[in-house]
Scaffold this active site. Structure first.
Site, PDB file in Angstrom:
ATOM      1  N   GLY A  50       0.825  -1.202   0.000  1.00  0.00           N
ATOM      2  CA  GLY A  50       0.000   0.000   0.000  1.00  0.00           C
ATOM      3  C   GLY A  50       0.854   1.244   0.000  1.00  0.00           C
ATOM      4  N   GLY A 125      -7.459  -6.060   4.121  1.00  0.00           N
ATOM      5  CA  GLY A 125      -8.550  -6.881   3.606  1.00  0.00           C
ATOM      6  C   GLY A 125      -9.721  -6.033   3.181  1.00  0.00           C
ATOM      7  N   TYR A 261       1.645 -12.559  -7.073  1.00  0.00           N
ATOM      8  CA  TYR A 261       2.011 -11.158  -7.264  1.00  0.00           C
ATOM      9  C   TYR A 261       2.161 -10.366  -5.975  1.00  0.00           C
ATOM     10  CZ  TYR A 261       1.455  -6.268  -8.820  1.00  0.00           C
ATOM     11  OH  TYR A 261       1.615  -4.941  -9.028  1.00  0.00           O
ATOM     12  N   SER A 302       8.168  -8.398 -10.945  1.00  0.00           N
ATOM     13  CA  SER A 302       7.312  -9.506 -10.520  1.00  0.00           C
ATOM     14  C   SER A 302       7.387 -10.717 -11.433  1.00  0.00           C
ATOM     15  CB  SER A 302       5.860  -9.030 -10.405  1.00  0.00           C
ATOM     16  OG  SER A 302       5.421  -8.490 -11.637  1.00  0.00           O
ATOM     17  N   CYS A 401     -12.158  -9.280  -7.383  1.00  0.00           N
ATOM     18  CA  CYS A 401     -11.937  -9.692  -6.002  1.00  0.00           C
ATOM     19  C   CYS A 401     -12.701  -8.760  -5.069  1.00  0.00           C
ATOM     20  CB  CYS A 401     -10.447  -9.644  -5.659  1.00  0.00           C
ATOM     21  SG  CYS A 401     -10.077 -10.018  -3.936  1.00  0.00           S
ATOM     22  N   CYS A 452      -8.244 -19.513  -1.703  1.00  0.00           N
ATOM     23  CA  CYS A 452      -9.231 -18.704  -2.408  1.00  0.00           C
ATOM     24  C   CYS A 452      -8.736 -18.489  -3.828  1.00  0.00           C
ATOM     25  CB  CYS A 452      -9.448 -17.355  -1.715  1.00  0.00           C
ATOM     26  SG  CYS A 452     -10.590 -16.266  -2.621  1.00  0.00           S
ATOM     27  N   CYS A 455     -10.670 -15.104  -8.156  1.00  0.00           N
ATOM     28  CA  CYS A 455     -10.370 -14.268  -9.319  1.00  0.00           C
ATOM     29  C   CYS A 455     -10.071 -15.104 -10.555  1.00  0.00           C
ATOM     30  CB  CYS A 455      -9.217 -13.313  -9.024  1.00  0.00           C
ATOM     31  SG  CYS A 455      -7.672 -14.129  -8.535  1.00  0.00           S
TER      32      CYS A 455
END
Length: 484
Positions: A50, A125, A261, A302, A401, A452, A455
């Site tokens: 972030g 989240g 990622y 990445s 997502c 999960c 996506c």
């Protein structure tokens, strides 16, 4: 488009950015240590999660002080500021907004007065029942536009509950993804949703304890990994040590995209090093989608581990064919239309002497809208590449997502609307191959039903109500600042 405000823009081209994670969180309880600086370095290690805002809340046992602002961790804090933040207990947060606008009012940690003191909280989240939770609050307690503020206010409400009692009452009502660090004047708390979608780990210092989004943040402050915080678990950390409480049964569904990622390559998830996992994905990608080519080049940074694996698996030499400008992604300058037409050249520049006349395998981590790959292929051809074979170390991203990654809507996702062959033609590659979902899962060494994968396959572990979707769903109701 809003006018430049002197602050950092998210990307050189805001119309084409990579997947963004919700946030990074960090917490430390360590009497006798400079916990403000430990928190700073922990957030520095989590900066990739972030970049919109950063903040630290700190307690000396008597009161909580919160310092936060917009910008990178290194811009928000300096040594003078950190030296003024004294205490033995702190939490920190670096934010990318997935609910609410990227404005100061929504920066974290959030803070509310609670009982005899205060409560500060940081959240990684995204909650999917925010309107339902907000309805439990008096209107005068909701002034910002985030699911995090709603959760903080609920935990702080009620004069006759301890923070632990409030957490055990409120957390079972929250649905979606939440890895939390929060604190009152005396205790550090950490909690993870029952699915454990977003990561959270516990580490040990000689003089105390640390919780963080990734193990890389433990490394940078000299803490050793104890274990992951369990899904559905609440930890209390204070002078009595670490106490574990269970607020919901564990139903593990860790985010698969962390391996692709989001997480740093030097992070460990579920016992597996992320870099090693990405290299193994590259090996499997080479077996699944071979190419007759001269060199393998990554899209830095990445795509690099998977490109290394692809080269190993295929026997095709690895080469650095693209140079990345590490500073362009965070710029004070709003690009003009002329600069935008340069596209990806502002971020990546080809090494002509490496790629000219060569048949290339270009390895990247994902394709979201396709604009980056389209510009990249064009640039490589202009630099003299004979052929461009694109290989992607994740399956096609076909679904949005709702658990903390700010993907585009399904309508904007290129794989949600086009077949692989249609995508290949759209980006003008000679060939295109995505890793198969089962091959990606196998590389993680985690059981498929414990991940999960929404996506990629549209199977959401927590059902999402249409009315609870959307980044700005609280803004109309509370009159907070709108998106800029």
């Amino acid at each position: 488009m809003s006018q430049p405000d002197g602050r950092l823009s998210l990307d050189i081209d805001p119309l084409e950015r990579g997947p963004q994670d919700a946030c990074g969180v960090f917490g430390v309880w360590a009497p006798g240590e400079e916990v403000s600086k430990l928190t700073y370095f922990g957030l520095y290690a989590l900066q990739h999660r972030g970049q919109e805002s950063a903040g630290i809340a700190l307690s000396d046992g008597g009161r909580i002080v919160v310092y936060k602002d917009m910008g990178l961790v290194s811009q928000v804090f300096n040594e003078v500021t950190l030296d003024s933040l004294k205490g033995h207990l702190a939490i920190g947060h670096c934010r990318y907004s997935t609910t609410g606008s990227p404005v100061w009012e929504n920066a974290q940690p959030t803070f509310f007065s609670a009982r005899e003191g205060g409560l500060a909280l940081g959240h990684n989240g995204n909650l999917i029942n925010t309107p339902e939770l907000a309805a439990l609050l008096p209107s005068d307690r909701l002034t910002a536009t985030t699911d995090t503020e709603v959760l903080t206010s609920l935990l702080a409400a009620g004069p006759h509950r301890t923070t632990e009692e409030a957490a055990l009452e409120v957390l079972p009502k929250a649905k979606g993804a939440f890895s939390l660090v929060f604190m009152d004047e005396h205790t550090l708390y950490a909690a993870r949703d029952p699915q454990g979608i977003r990561p959270l780990v516990l580490g040990r210092l000689d003089s105390g304890w640390v919780v963080a989004s990734e193990t890389a943040a433990l490394d940078i402050v000299g803490a050793h990994l104890v274990r992951e915080v369990e899904p559905g678990e609440l930890l209390l950390i204070n002078a009595d040590g670490v106490v574990s409480r269970r607020f919901a049964p564990a139903e593990p569904k860790g985010c698969l995209f962390e391996y692709v990622y989001l997480a740093r390559p030097d992070t460990t998830i579920a016992g597996s090093n992320v870099n090693s996992t990405r290299v193994e994905v590259g090996r499997r990608l080479a077996r699944q989608h071979p190419a007759d080519a001269d060199i393998v080049i990554p899209v830095p940074e990445s795509g690099t581990p998977a490109a290394v694996g692809y080269a190993e698996g295929s026997g095709i030499p690895f080469a650095q064919g693209l140079v990345k400008n590490s500073y362009v992604g965070r710029t004070f300058i709003q690009p003009s239309q002329t600069l935008r037409q340069l596209g990806i050249r502002l971020k990546l520049n080809p090494l002509r002497e490496v790629i000219e006349g060569k048949r290339l395998v270009v390895v990247d981590d994902s394709i979201v809208r396709g604009n980056t790959q389209r510009a990249l292929v064009r640039m490589l051809r202009e630099a003299g590449a004979a052929e461009v074979h694109v290989r992607i170390s994740s399956p096609p991203v076909m679904w949005p997502c709702y658990y903390g990654i700010d993907f585009a809507t399904k309508a904007e996702l290129i794989a949600g609307n086009l077949s692989v062959e249609e995508i290949r033609r759209s980006i003008d590659a000679d060939s295109l191959g995505f890793i198969d979902l089962d091959e990606l899962v196998a590389a993680t060494r985690v059981e498929k039903n414990r991940l999960c994968r929404a996506c990629f396959d549209g199977v959401y572990p927590v059902e999402v109500d249409e009315d609870s979707r959307g980044k700005y769903l609280l803004e109309k109701s509370c009159g907070a600042p709108k998106r800029t």
